[in-house]
Design an enzyme around this catalytic site. Structure first.
Site, PDB file in Angstrom:
ATOM      1  N   THR A 100      -8.721   3.970  11.726  1.00  0.00           N
ATOM      2  CA  THR A 100      -9.159   4.803  12.839  1.00  0.00           C
ATOM      3  C   THR A 100     -10.625   4.584  13.193  1.00  0.00           C
ATOM      4  O   THR A 100     -10.987   4.608  14.377  1.00  0.00           O
ATOM      5  CB  THR A 100      -8.924   6.294  12.525  1.00  0.00           C
ATOM      6  OG1 THR A 100      -7.563   6.479  12.142  1.00  0.00           O
ATOM      7  CG2 THR A 100      -9.230   7.170  13.727  1.00  0.00           C
ATOM      8  N   LYS A 135       0.875  -1.168   0.000  1.00  0.00           N
ATOM      9  CA  LYS A 135       0.000   0.000   0.000  1.00  0.00           C
ATOM     10  C   LYS A 135       0.913   1.218   0.000  1.00  0.00           C
ATOM     11  O   LYS A 135       1.609   1.482   0.978  1.00  0.00           O
ATOM     12  CB  LYS A 135      -0.912   0.009   1.227  1.00  0.00           C
ATOM     13  CG  LYS A 135      -1.825   1.238   1.266  1.00  0.00           C
ATOM     14  CD  LYS A 135      -2.511   1.401   2.605  1.00  0.00           C
ATOM     15  CE  LYS A 135      -3.214   2.755   2.638  1.00  0.00           C
ATOM     16  NZ  LYS A 135      -3.738   3.096   3.967  1.00  0.00           N
TER      17      LYS A 135
END
Length: 261
Positions: free
Chosen positions: A213, A100
């Site tokens: 998150t 990523k």
């Protein structure tokens, strides 16, 4: 619909939820949240989480690479050179040739540096990496990255960790149309706040959603991980089922013919 699978870089997955491993209280909570999410792909910040030193507490002692695809990421990199070096380091550990790719352009907003991301992607693709770049929700940038040979594009929904949800569904629709023609998956990355955001991304037709998150920062991370799992599944099924057309005026649910006088 039970046979609906997610293909990424030559691999096939059932779950369309990708989760991160940062911001949890400890590795035990990380493992519990990942298990509750049903995710098969787990992304790890190579510069922040230990996956290489077996003499220290290691995330891979809690998440079996035989069970999960570990997706290294270049979080914390601010130049193309840093990101390339970090990706190479991750591959040397033998974890994965997937990466990523993150190249941050601004410390306050954490928006990606578009030119640097493209430069890094070009080098990494040439070196045989299967690159998944985190990028702005810009159709032209996504198109350029797909043309370079990235195995997916990962436009943001909103700034990292903001929880604002999808701010520009119209750009995402353009990106989806372009990538469908090129057969490149679209993974919404960053900005998801709650289950309805994840469902919305899937209802638009995105191939997967990546988040950290939204789960790790929730009051009850394990419960939120389970909620996100169900939201992604529901959104995907709704997309495949096909929503009704939006209309300005009401339409009777029951037929008008054959009414009892």
């Amino acid at each position: 619909m039970h046979d609906d699978k997610f293909e990424l870089g030559g691999r096939v997955f059932r779950s369309r939820l990708i989760v991160g491993t940062g911001k949890y209280r400890d590795f035990n909570e990380t493992r519990a949240a990942v298990e509750a999410s049903g995710a098969e792909i787990v992304t790890v910040a190579v510069r922040r989480v230990n996956i290489s030193d077996r003499n220290r507490e290691n995330l891979l002692d809690y998440l079996d690479p035989q069970h999960y695809m570990i997706l290294p990421n270049t979080a914390g990199c601010y130049t193309a050179e840093e990101a390339i070096r970090t990706a190479r380091l991750a591959r040397e550990t033998g974890v994965s040739d997937f990466v990523k790719l993150e190249v941050i352009g601004d410390q306050q907003t954490l928006f990606p540096d578009v030119p640097a991301t493209i430069d890094a992607a070009r080098v990494l693709v040439r070196e045989g990496f299967k690159v998944m770049p985190y990028i702005t929700d810009d159709p032209v940038t996504c198109l350029r990255l797909a043309e370079l040979g990235c195995v997916a594009v990962m436009p943001l929904a909103a700034p990292i960790g903001s929880g604002l949800g999808i701010r520009n569904p119209y750009n995402l629709r353009i990106i989806l149309e372009q990538m469908q023609n090129m057969k490149v998956p679209v993974v919404v990355d960053a900005g998801v706040g709650t289950a309805s955001d994840a469902a919305m991304a899937m209802e638009l037709g995105c191939d997967a959603v990546l988040m950290n998150t939204a789960i790790a920062g929730a009051r009850e991370p394990i419960a939120m991980a389970h909620a996100m799992r169900m939201a992604v599944e529901a959104g995907r099924i709704a997309y495949l089922a096909g929503r009704i057309e939006r209309k300005l005026y009401a339409t009777a649910s029951s037929p008008l013919s054959g009414l009892i006088e």
